[in-house]
Scaffold this motif. Structure first.
Motif, mmCIF file in Angstrom:
data_model
loop_
_atom_site.group_PDB
_atom_site.id
_atom_site.type_symbol
_atom_site.label_atom_id
_atom_site.label_comp_id
_atom_site.label_asym_id
_atom_site.label_seq_id
_atom_site.Cartn_x
_atom_site.Cartn_y
_atom_site.Cartn_z
ATOM 1 N N VAL A 63 0.740 -1.121 -0.160
ATOM 2 C CA VAL A 63 0.120 0.128 -0.010
ATOM 3 C C VAL A 63 0.983 1.023 -0.063
ATOM 4 N N THR A 64 0.935 2.061 -1.019
ATOM 5 C CA THR A 64 1.678 3.043 -1.285
ATOM 6 C C THR A 64 1.034 4.406 -0.323
ATOM 7 N N GLU A 68 -3.278 4.952 0.072
ATOM 8 C CA GLU A 68 -3.676 4.585 1.401
ATOM 9 C C GLU A 68 -5.217 5.000 1.697
ATOM 10 N N GLN A 69 -5.570 6.447 1.500
ATOM 11 C CA GLN A 69 -6.784 6.663 1.422
ATOM 12 C C GLN A 69 -7.733 6.063 0.540
ATOM 13 N N ARG A 72 -9.003 2.677 1.991
ATOM 14 C CA ARG A 72 -9.748 2.957 3.089
ATOM 15 C C ARG A 72 -11.347 3.229 2.477
ATOM 16 N N GLU A 73 -11.369 4.346 1.438
ATOM 17 C CA GLU A 73 -12.558 4.644 0.855
ATOM 18 C C GLU A 73 -13.245 3.636 0.171
ATOM 19 N N ILE A 74 -12.605 2.895 -0.391
ATOM 20 C CA ILE A 74 -13.248 1.587 -1.194
ATOM 21 C C ILE A 74 -13.678 0.598 -0.064
ATOM 22 N N TYR A 75 -12.777 0.253 0.984
ATOM 23 C CA TYR A 75 -13.292 -0.612 2.080
ATOM 24 C C TYR A 75 -14.739 -0.278 2.589
ATOM 25 N N ILE A 109 5.990 3.781 1.025
ATOM 26 C CA ILE A 109 5.052 2.769 1.423
ATOM 27 C C ILE A 109 4.414 3.096 2.643
ATOM 28 N N ALA A 110 2.929 2.734 2.828
ATOM 29 C CA ALA A 110 2.516 3.076 3.923
ATOM 30 C C ALA A 110 2.366 1.722 4.841
ATOM 31 N N GLY A 111 2.552 0.723 4.303
ATOM 32 C CA GLY A 111 2.805 -0.421 4.910
ATOM 33 C C GLY A 111 1.915 -1.726 4.225
ATOM 34 N N PRO A 112 1.991 -2.845 4.682
ATOM 35 C CA PRO A 112 1.115 -3.789 4.466
ATOM 36 C C PRO A 112 -0.325 -3.602 4.410
#
Length: 148
Positions: A63-64, A68-69, A72-75, A109-112
């Protein structure tokens, strides 16, 4: 019984989201659902690009920060009950992108995926094998089917 419940009992809609990386996992996932060899559509597993239709969110790539945002919006746009599958080494731990600068974590990279949204099933590999994709999707189904 609502129309949504009736439809969910008879089909699963998978939304694929790419959050960075090489696209190797995306190719395998689409191949798994659409190709004649695996043909997940014969089992009523369909690919969708609309989060409001999705039951399962499959996320590939690290997740770049840029993604990231939107992830979250899709989720949040996917109706409950929903399941999330993180597919591939990049989605699980950042893969080759985790330490782009030696021991210094990449600033891009924001993270996994599980650092950004909750993950229900993890599918390792680089790129993921179609058999493992099917197993990951099947492991997420009880979350959808037992929710009613």
């Amino acid at each position: 019984m609502s129309l949504k419940s009736y439809s969910r009992g008879r089909a699963v809609h998978v939304m694929l989201v790419y959050t960075g990386g090489c696209n190797g996992c995306d190719i395998e996932i689409v191949n798994c659902i659409l190709s004649p060899k695996f043909d997940a559509e014969q089992y009523k597993v369909f690919l969708t690009w609309n989060p409001r239709e999705a039951d399962v969110l499959v996320v590939t790539g690290p997740v770049t920060k840029h993604n990231e945002q939107p992830l979250r919006e899709i989720y949040n746009a996917i109706p409950e009950p929903k399941a999330v599958v993180a597919a591939g080494a990049c989605a699980l731990m950042g893969g080759v992108y985790k330490n782009c600068h030696g021991d210094i974590p990449s600033e891009e990279i924001a993270g996994p995926v599980d650092n950004i949204i909750p993950v229900d099933a993890k599918v390792p590999g680089c790129a993921v094998r179609p058999q493992d994709i099917v197993a990951g999707l099947v492991s997420a189904l009880p979350l959808l089917l037992n929710a009613d």
